[in-house]
Design a protein around this motif. Sequence first.
Motif, PDB file in Angstrom:
ATOM      1  N   PHE A 161      80.868 -20.106 -23.781  1.00  0.00           N
ATOM      2  CA  PHE A 161      79.938 -20.585 -24.804  1.00  0.00           C
ATOM      3  C   PHE A 161      78.738 -21.262 -24.152  1.00  0.00           C
ATOM      4  N   LYS A 162      77.555 -20.986 -24.683  1.00  0.00           N
ATOM      5  CA  LYS A 162      76.335 -21.609 -24.188  1.00  0.00           C
ATOM      6  C   LYS A 162      75.938 -22.801 -25.057  1.00  0.00           C
ATOM      7  N   TYR A 163      76.180 -22.692 -26.376  1.00  0.00           N
ATOM      8  CA  TYR A 163      75.738 -23.727 -27.315  1.00  0.00           C
ATOM      9  C   TYR A 163      76.944 -24.402 -27.972  1.00  0.00           C
ATOM     10  N   TRP A 164      76.777 -25.707 -28.238  1.00  0.00           N
ATOM     11  CA  TRP A 164      77.832 -26.402 -28.982  1.00  0.00           C
ATOM     12  C   TRP A 164      77.811 -25.981 -30.446  1.00  0.00           C
ATOM     13  N   ALA A 165      76.638 -25.742 -30.969  1.00  0.00           N
ATOM     14  CA  ALA A 165      76.556 -25.353 -32.375  1.00  0.00           C
ATOM     15  C   ALA A 165      75.289 -24.556 -32.614  1.00  0.00           C
ATOM     16  N   PHE A 166      75.345 -23.735 -33.651  1.00  0.00           N
ATOM     17  CA  PHE A 166      74.203 -22.955 -34.136  1.00  0.00           C
ATOM     18  C   PHE A 166      73.875 -23.476 -35.536  1.00  0.00           C
ATOM     19  N   ILE A 167      72.637 -23.955 -35.746  1.00  0.00           N
ATOM     20  CA  ILE A 167      72.236 -24.479 -37.055  1.00  0.00           C
ATOM     21  C   ILE A 167      71.518 -23.383 -37.826  1.00  0.00           C
ATOM     22  N   SER A 168      72.068 -23.024 -38.984  1.00  0.00           N
ATOM     23  CA  SER A 168      71.489 -21.982 -39.839  1.00  0.00           C
ATOM     24  C   SER A 168      70.920 -22.634 -41.088  1.00  0.00           C
ATOM     25  N   TYR A 169      69.677 -22.275 -41.441  1.00  0.00           N
ATOM     26  CA  TYR A 169      69.040 -22.911 -42.596  1.00  0.00           C
ATOM     27  C   TYR A 169      67.920 -22.022 -43.120  1.00  0.00           C
ATOM     28  N   SER A 170      67.550 -22.251 -44.373  1.00  0.00           N
ATOM     29  CA  SER A 170      66.400 -21.566 -44.961  1.00  0.00           C
ATOM     30  C   SER A 170      65.123 -22.178 -44.425  1.00  0.00           C
ATOM     31  N   HIS A 171      64.081 -21.360 -44.317  1.00  0.00           N
ATOM     32  CA  HIS A 171      62.776 -21.864 -43.844  1.00  0.00           C
ATOM     33  C   HIS A 171      62.299 -23.033 -44.702  1.00  0.00           C
ATOM     34  N   ARG A 172      62.634 -23.025 -45.998  1.00  0.00           N
ATOM     35  CA  ARG A 172      62.191 -24.106 -46.887  1.00  0.00           C
ATOM     36  C   ARG A 172      62.908 -25.425 -46.587  1.00  0.00           C
ATOM     37  N   ASP A 173      64.030 -25.368 -45.888  1.00  0.00           N
ATOM     38  CA  ASP A 173      64.770 -26.584 -45.517  1.00  0.00           C
ATOM     39  C   ASP A 173      64.529 -26.937 -44.054  1.00  0.00           C
ATOM     40  N   LYS A 174      63.365 -26.554 -43.547  1.00  0.00           N
ATOM     41  CA  LYS A 174      63.066 -26.731 -42.127  1.00  0.00           C
ATOM     42  C   LYS A 174      63.194 -28.187 -41.693  1.00  0.00           C
ATOM     43  N   LYS A 175      62.741 -29.141 -42.532  1.00  0.00           N
ATOM     44  CA  LYS A 175      62.804 -30.554 -42.153  1.00  0.00           C
ATOM     45  C   LYS A 175      64.245 -31.010 -41.958  1.00  0.00           C
ATOM     46  N   TRP A 176      65.154 -30.520 -42.804  1.00  0.00           N
ATOM     47  CA  TRP A 176      66.572 -30.879 -42.635  1.00  0.00           C
ATOM     48  C   TRP A 176      67.113 -30.273 -41.339  1.00  0.00           C
ATOM     49  N   SER A 186      69.052 -21.856 -49.151  1.00  0.00           N
ATOM     50  CA  SER A 186      69.894 -21.121 -48.207  1.00  0.00           C
ATOM     51  C   SER A 186      70.842 -20.173 -48.934  1.00  0.00           C
ATOM     52  N   ALA A 187      71.272 -20.575 -50.154  1.00  0.00           N
ATOM     53  CA  ALA A 187      72.165 -19.708 -50.926  1.00  0.00           C
ATOM     54  C   ALA A 187      71.512 -18.368 -51.213  1.00  0.00           C
ATOM     55  N   ASN A 188      70.182 -18.381 -51.361  1.00  0.00           N
ATOM     56  CA  ASN A 188      69.445 -17.150 -51.664  1.00  0.00           C
ATOM     57  C   ASN A 188      68.806 -16.523 -50.432  1.00  0.00           C
ATOM     58  N   SER A 189      69.080 -17.085 -49.250  1.00  0.00           N
ATOM     59  CA  SER A 189      68.445 -16.592 -48.034  1.00  0.00           C
ATOM     60  C   SER A 189      69.258 -15.442 -47.430  1.00  0.00           C
ATOM     61  N   LEU A 190      68.608 -14.303 -47.275  1.00  0.00           N
ATOM     62  CA  LEU A 190      69.257 -13.152 -46.655  1.00  0.00           C
ATOM     63  C   LEU A 190      69.663 -13.468 -45.223  1.00  0.00           C
ATOM     64  N   TRP A 191      68.782 -14.175 -44.477  1.00  0.00           N
ATOM     65  CA  TRP A 191      69.077 -14.524 -43.083  1.00  0.00           C
ATOM     66  C   TRP A 191      70.323 -15.381 -42.978  1.00  0.00           C
ATOM     67  N   VAL A 192      70.377 -16.443 -43.774  1.00  0.00           N
ATOM     68  CA  VAL A 192      71.500 -17.378 -43.683  1.00  0.00           C
ATOM     69  C   VAL A 192      72.807 -16.664 -43.978  1.00  0.00           C
ATOM     70  N   ASN A 193      72.847 -15.831 -45.031  1.00  0.00           N
ATOM     71  CA  ASN A 193      74.064 -15.105 -45.379  1.00  0.00           C
ATOM     72  C   ASN A 193      74.491 -14.156 -44.264  1.00  0.00           C
ATOM     73  N   LYS A 194      73.498 -13.500 -43.646  1.00  0.00           N
ATOM     74  CA  LYS A 194      73.834 -12.588 -42.551  1.00  0.00           C
ATOM     75  C   LYS A 194      74.416 -13.345 -41.358  1.00  0.00           C
ATOM     76  N   GLU A 195      73.864 -14.512 -41.059  1.00  0.00           N
ATOM     77  CA  GLU A 195      74.324 -15.290 -39.913  1.00  0.00           C
ATOM     78  C   GLU A 195      75.752 -15.791 -40.131  1.00  0.00           C
ATOM     79  N   ILE A 196      76.047 -16.255 -41.346  1.00  0.00           N
ATOM     80  CA  ILE A 196      77.410 -16.725 -41.641  1.00  0.00           C
ATOM     81  C   ILE A 196      78.400 -15.575 -41.525  1.00  0.00           C
ATOM     82  N   LYS A 197      78.014 -14.422 -42.094  1.00  0.00           N
ATOM     83  CA  LYS A 197      78.920 -13.268 -42.066  1.00  0.00           C
ATOM     84  C   LYS A 197      79.213 -12.852 -40.624  1.00  0.00           C
ATOM     85  N   PHE A 198      78.177 -12.809 -39.775  1.00  0.00           N
ATOM     86  CA  PHE A 198      78.378 -12.404 -38.379  1.00  0.00           C
ATOM     87  C   PHE A 198      79.295 -13.386 -37.651  1.00  0.00           C
TER      88      PHE A 198
END
Length: 743
Positions: A10-25, A94-106
């Motif tokens: 493993f290279k990373y301790w964690a991968f943070i997935s989020y919608s672009h609109r939640d960028k500040k979080w 994020s619930a409506n984000s195609l990217w976020v859903n794809k990342e969780i599924k992978f």
Amino acid sequence: MAAAPQIDGFKYWAFISYSHRDKKWGQWLHRSLETYRVPKRLVGQPTRDGIRPSRLFPVFRDREELPVSADLSVRVNEALAQSRYLVVVCSPNSANSLWVNKEIKFFKKLGREDRVLGLIVGGEPHSPDSSKECFPETLSHRVDADGVLLPDRSEPIAGDAREGKDGKLNTKLKLLAGLLDVDFDALKQRESERRRRLLAGVASSALVLAAAMSGIAGYAVFQEREAKKQRKLALAQEHRANTARQGAEEILNYLLNQLSAKLEPIGHLDIVEDVQKQVETYYKNLGFSDRDPNAANNWATLLQQEGDRLLAQGDLNGAKAKYQEKLAIARKVVEQAPGEAAWKRSLSVAYECLGDVLKSQGDLDGAKAQYQRELEIRRALAEQDPANSGRQRDLSVCYKKFGDVLKAQGDLSGARSQFERNLEITQKLVTKEPGNTIWEDDLFISYVMLGDVALMQGDLPRAKSEYQDSLDVIQKTVKLDPGDTRWQRNLAASYNRLGDALKGLGDLNGAKVQYESGLKVIDRLAKQDPTNSGWQCDLFVSYDVLSSLLLAQGNLGEAKAQCLNGLAIIQKLAKQDPDNTDWQYNLWDSHEGLGDICRALKGFDNAFAEYQAALDIAEKLAGRDPGNGDWQHALAVAHQKLGDVLVDRNELVSAKGKYENALPILQGLAKKDPSNTDYLHDLSGVYRRLGEVQKTQGDDTAAEQNLRASLSILAQLIQSRGENPTWKADLDSVKKLLADQHP
């Protein structure tokens, strides 16, 4: 960032997935995790991830740390595979984000479902209202080794940072507990110990400070005696200072109000910016208290003007920040003096401007919420003084803003209702004061908005009539003040709108005259001030509509030249501010137009490349806001155009797939808004194209079914909306195809 050693693959301790609109979080979480120091007594202990480290480093933040790559998904998947944990920022975005859903599924497909953690920042878990659901679908369900979403529910482990819930600190500690494989209470207790030590240090410092203050107090007594001797001199100095302040405030007032009003019609944003900087300098030198409503209101006015200038320069985020700052001040001012109508209106303007920026960024629901707050204030003010023309005008503007949002969401009937309310008020104002150019300009806009709805509903004669009304009004206004760039810009827009109606009615020569008139006006403005992005965008529109007209006339060389002129402008603007969704939508349109020209020139490979570029933009826009009818329509059209050029290349199987992608989108749009003839006409076109492909492939039954569906839509359009040259030509074409089916 330095490369981190890989432990256990493993290279990373964690991968943070989020919608672009939640960028500040996402930024906050990334910073909080990487900067957290693990308590010493916990460091070095064995965990399921090996020996517990002193820092969680590195943590990967999605889409912020990727290099330029031809295949973004490959790089994302590589980062996911190299991450021990996945942390999902959960919200309706994020619930409506195609990217976020794809990342969780992978990530789940890798067999790490027990290593997925959540951070709730908005919405509701398992909400019956889908628009409020915060958990992405792939987070709430199990995924098998093939990446297939299973019906079995999975209850994600999630901290809740929403107001009234866990709070930021506890949420952070809950996530850290999961990542470090340690009890939450252990981290909580350690954090409490840290805070106690910090408070003890502060208390010690306070004691030292108190002792110092005792000495200062004795010194102050001595200084007080000396000050009495200087009081007479100070009074004279104070008088001179007050006189100077009054003079400075007079200069400030002139710069802030009178000079700004004089500069606005000229349109030179560089001069406007210089004046605003002078005002800001004066204000900072003078100083002011936010308890002084007059001073605070003046500062809010400056912020408003700076936001307007940034908006005109194409800096949406900069404008949004200024408007939000003004909104905060305007709220305080109204709280201090709730009976002051002028300050209530200033607050309503802040809501309106913020709504405008959100609309340009594609957040239609957010824009509608701001307009609703604006409407509540302005309706109350108008009811208090019905004879006040300014308040009536403000109310009419609210109706126009609501209509704009409804039109963008595909609700044409609702939009027309709002625009008609706007027109009713505006006509009364013009009748009451016929020489007022502001009312005349509002009347022009009212006719334009109604014409746009009529055009989208397929009522071309009505659209032509309302556009002609708008042109008559603006030509009259321009004669009253030829030097006002606002009226000149509106004149160019009116020429283009009337050209659209004439083109739809088949009067191509008449349309060309209007388009060329519009281009002449806006080209002069754009050369006058190249920094004004609004005028640059208008220039793009003029090139775009003229190019489309030349294509319809068969003048392909000139059509391509004008299209490339427009494409160069809109590419520059879109690069300047990628968050401006209006410009992204225009960029989609430009690629579509250039693809049409390349296809007409038999350059099918070039056409395919342009249509693919358009599809890439449309997918991003549609994924950003699935409720935006314009963007969904753009997505369907992009699929259909790709299907057309694939037919040209005799790739029928692929073409059929593209048409089948477009079909359900258009079916959904037509069902949502049956009054939108663009949706219905394009739906009939996709049915026809599918039928043609199926006929060529020998599937006569399916071909006839789709051709008859196309025929039915066209017949209904002509029956309900009257003759339209394009619809009539399409109807004859479909009838011929059906006749060929049964010779």
